[in-house]
Design a protein around this motif. Sequence first.
Motif, PDB file in Angstrom:
ATOM      1  N   PHE A 123      27.163  -0.530  16.868  1.00  0.00           N
ATOM      2  CA  PHE A 123      27.450   0.526  15.901  1.00  0.00           C
ATOM      3  C   PHE A 123      26.495   0.461  14.715  1.00  0.00           C
ATOM      4  N   TRP A 124      26.376  -0.718  14.058  1.00  0.00           N
ATOM      5  CA  TRP A 124      25.537  -0.818  12.858  1.00  0.00           C
ATOM      6  C   TRP A 124      24.056  -0.694  13.185  1.00  0.00           C
ATOM      7  N   SER A 125      23.646  -1.147  14.345  1.00  0.00           N
ATOM      8  CA  SER A 125      22.246  -0.970  14.750  1.00  0.00           C
ATOM      9  C   SER A 125      21.895   0.511  14.850  1.00  0.00           C
ATOM     10  N   VAL A 126      22.720   1.249  15.561  1.00  0.00           N
ATOM     11  CA  VAL A 126      22.478   2.682  15.749  1.00  0.00           C
ATOM     12  C   VAL A 126      22.675   3.436  14.440  1.00  0.00           C
ATOM     13  N   PHE A 127      23.734   3.107  13.689  1.00  0.00           N
ATOM     14  CA  PHE A 127      24.026   3.792  12.425  1.00  0.00           C
ATOM     15  C   PHE A 127      22.837   3.729  11.470  1.00  0.00           C
ATOM     16  N   TRP A 128      22.321   2.511  11.210  1.00  0.00           N
ATOM     17  CA  TRP A 128      21.219   2.385  10.254  1.00  0.00           C
ATOM     18  C   TRP A 128      19.919   2.963  10.799  1.00  0.00           C
ATOM     19  N   TRP A 129      19.722   2.910  12.099  1.00  0.00           N
ATOM     20  CA  TRP A 129      18.530   3.528  12.674  1.00  0.00           C
ATOM     21  C   TRP A 129      18.569   5.035  12.442  1.00  0.00           C
ATOM     22  N   VAL A 130      19.721   5.663  12.676  1.00  0.00           N
ATOM     23  CA  VAL A 130      19.865   7.110  12.470  1.00  0.00           C
ATOM     24  C   VAL A 130      19.723   7.454  10.985  1.00  0.00           C
ATOM     25  N   VAL A 131      20.443   6.730  10.118  1.00  0.00           N
ATOM     26  CA  VAL A 131      20.384   7.014   8.677  1.00  0.00           C
ATOM     27  C   VAL A 131      18.957   6.897   8.160  1.00  0.00           C
ATOM     28  N   LEU A 132      18.264   5.840   8.533  1.00  0.00           N
ATOM     29  CA  LEU A 132      16.898   5.653   8.039  1.00  0.00           C
ATOM     30  C   LEU A 132      15.910   6.613   8.692  1.00  0.00           C
ATOM     31  N   SER A 133      16.157   7.009   9.929  1.00  0.00           N
ATOM     32  CA  SER A 133      15.307   8.029  10.565  1.00  0.00           C
ATOM     33  C   SER A 133      15.438   9.361   9.837  1.00  0.00           C
ATOM     34  N   VAL A 134      16.666   9.737   9.496  1.00  0.00           N
ATOM     35  CA  VAL A 134      16.901  10.977   8.746  1.00  0.00           C
ATOM     36  C   VAL A 134      16.288  10.864   7.353  1.00  0.00           C
ATOM     37  N   THR A 135      16.438   9.708   6.720  1.00  0.00           N
ATOM     38  CA  THR A 135      15.829   9.485   5.402  1.00  0.00           C
ATOM     39  C   THR A 135      14.316   9.639   5.477  1.00  0.00           C
ATOM     40  N   ILE A 167      12.645  11.525   7.466  1.00  0.00           N
ATOM     41  CA  ILE A 167      12.345  12.956   7.595  1.00  0.00           C
ATOM     42  C   ILE A 167      12.527  13.667   6.261  1.00  0.00           C
ATOM     43  N   ILE A 168      13.626  13.377   5.565  1.00  0.00           N
ATOM     44  CA  ILE A 168      13.958  14.094   4.322  1.00  0.00           C
ATOM     45  C   ILE A 168      13.005  13.749   3.188  1.00  0.00           C
ATOM     46  N   ILE A 169      12.772  12.455   2.957  1.00  0.00           N
ATOM     47  CA  ILE A 169      11.957  12.091   1.787  1.00  0.00           C
ATOM     48  C   ILE A 169      10.555  11.610   2.152  1.00  0.00           C
ATOM     49  N   GLY A 170      10.241  11.607   3.440  1.00  0.00           N
ATOM     50  CA  GLY A 170       8.892  11.234   3.858  1.00  0.00           C
ATOM     51  C   GLY A 170       8.609   9.745   3.786  1.00  0.00           C
ATOM     52  N   SER A 171       9.648   8.933   3.848  1.00  0.00           N
ATOM     53  CA  SER A 171       9.437   7.484   3.827  1.00  0.00           C
ATOM     54  C   SER A 171       9.016   7.008   5.219  1.00  0.00           C
ATOM     55  N   ASP A 172       8.813   5.714   5.342  1.00  0.00           N
ATOM     56  CA  ASP A 172       8.320   5.163   6.601  1.00  0.00           C
ATOM     57  C   ASP A 172       9.096   3.905   6.983  1.00  0.00           C
ATOM     58  N   TYR A 173      10.445   4.003   6.974  1.00  0.00           N
ATOM     59  CA  TYR A 173      11.278   2.851   7.343  1.00  0.00           C
ATOM     60  C   TYR A 173      11.269   2.618   8.843  1.00  0.00           C
ATOM     61  N   ILE A 174      11.401   3.670   9.605  1.00  0.00           N
ATOM     62  CA  ILE A 174      11.552   3.578  11.050  1.00  0.00           C
ATOM     63  C   ILE A 174      10.243   3.950  11.734  1.00  0.00           C
ATOM     64  N   HIS A 175       9.885   3.175  12.750  1.00  0.00           N
ATOM     65  CA  HIS A 175       8.638   3.415  13.475  1.00  0.00           C
ATOM     66  C   HIS A 175       8.917   3.828  14.912  1.00  0.00           C
ATOM     67  N   GLY A 176       9.947   4.628  15.109  1.00  0.00           N
ATOM     68  CA  GLY A 176      10.267   5.136  16.436  1.00  0.00           C
ATOM     69  C   GLY A 176      11.425   4.401  17.088  1.00  0.00           C
ATOM     70  N   ILE A 177      11.660   4.761  18.324  1.00  0.00           N
ATOM     71  CA  ILE A 177      12.778   4.197  19.090  1.00  0.00           C
ATOM     72  C   ILE A 177      12.598   2.695  19.326  1.00  0.00           C
ATOM     73  N   GLN A 178      11.349   2.220  19.275  1.00  0.00           N
ATOM     74  CA  GLN A 178      11.117   0.791  19.479  1.00  0.00           C
ATOM     75  C   GLN A 178      11.827  -0.051  18.421  1.00  0.00           C
ATOM     76  N   ASP A 179      11.995   0.476  17.207  1.00  0.00           N
ATOM     77  CA  ASP A 179      12.744  -0.257  16.188  1.00  0.00           C
ATOM     78  C   ASP A 179      14.195  -0.460  16.611  1.00  0.00           C
ATOM     79  N   LEU A 180      14.797   0.573  17.172  1.00  0.00           N
ATOM     80  CA  LEU A 180      16.179   0.457  17.640  1.00  0.00           C
ATOM     81  C   LEU A 180      16.266  -0.520  18.809  1.00  0.00           C
ATOM     82  N   ILE A 181      15.306  -0.476  19.703  1.00  0.00           N
ATOM     83  CA  ILE A 181      15.310  -1.394  20.852  1.00  0.00           C
ATOM     84  C   ILE A 181      15.166  -2.841  20.374  1.00  0.00           C
TER      85      ILE A 181
END
Length: 182
Positions: A72-84, A86-100
């Motif tokens: 749950f927390w792995s997916v939750f934070w991956w989704v939240v940071l992916s949306v973040t 997109i919205i503010i143009g940050s670079d927290y997530i580097h694709g699905i490989q981060d979730l894996i």
Amino acid sequence: ALLKLWMIIEVVVFHSWTSSDPTGGFTFFVFDARLYAVPVFFTVAAYFSGKKVMVGEGLLPRIKRLLVPYVFWSVFWWVVLSVTDIIIGSDYIHGIQDLIIELLTGSADYNVSLWFITDLFLITLLYTLIGKVIENSKVKVCIYIILGLLGIALQYANVLVYLLEGKGDALNYMVGRIPEML
């Protein structure tokens, strides 16, 4: 339960205070004991969960109880940071490989805090395997003591620091905490 509560408070203290002696003298019980928080918490948790796994509920319910919040927390934070991103143009997530990476190790660079569940899961499997395979109680105790001493040796000899050099913060943090867990 009181010891676990004290150690939880110590973890909060460790992550909250930044001065060298925030207590003004009453240092050990309020600040210096934070260094023992994780080993003591793992010892207490291993004892009680070991009793539950070996005598009561069994391994599968324990695995489910650890995996549900982990996933749950792995997916939750991956989704939240992916949306973040997109919205503010940050670079927290580097694709699905981060979730894996997060799901496999519990320690992607964006969510290092799941190391605890990963290591608790590993210790549960290790100690359950030892408890189920080895029938002689004296041999089990000897193995548990050897693992504890090995953990102390690895922790203070910085063996994993050298082995994991350059492997990335997330993996270093999760694997580096295994000796402390042992």
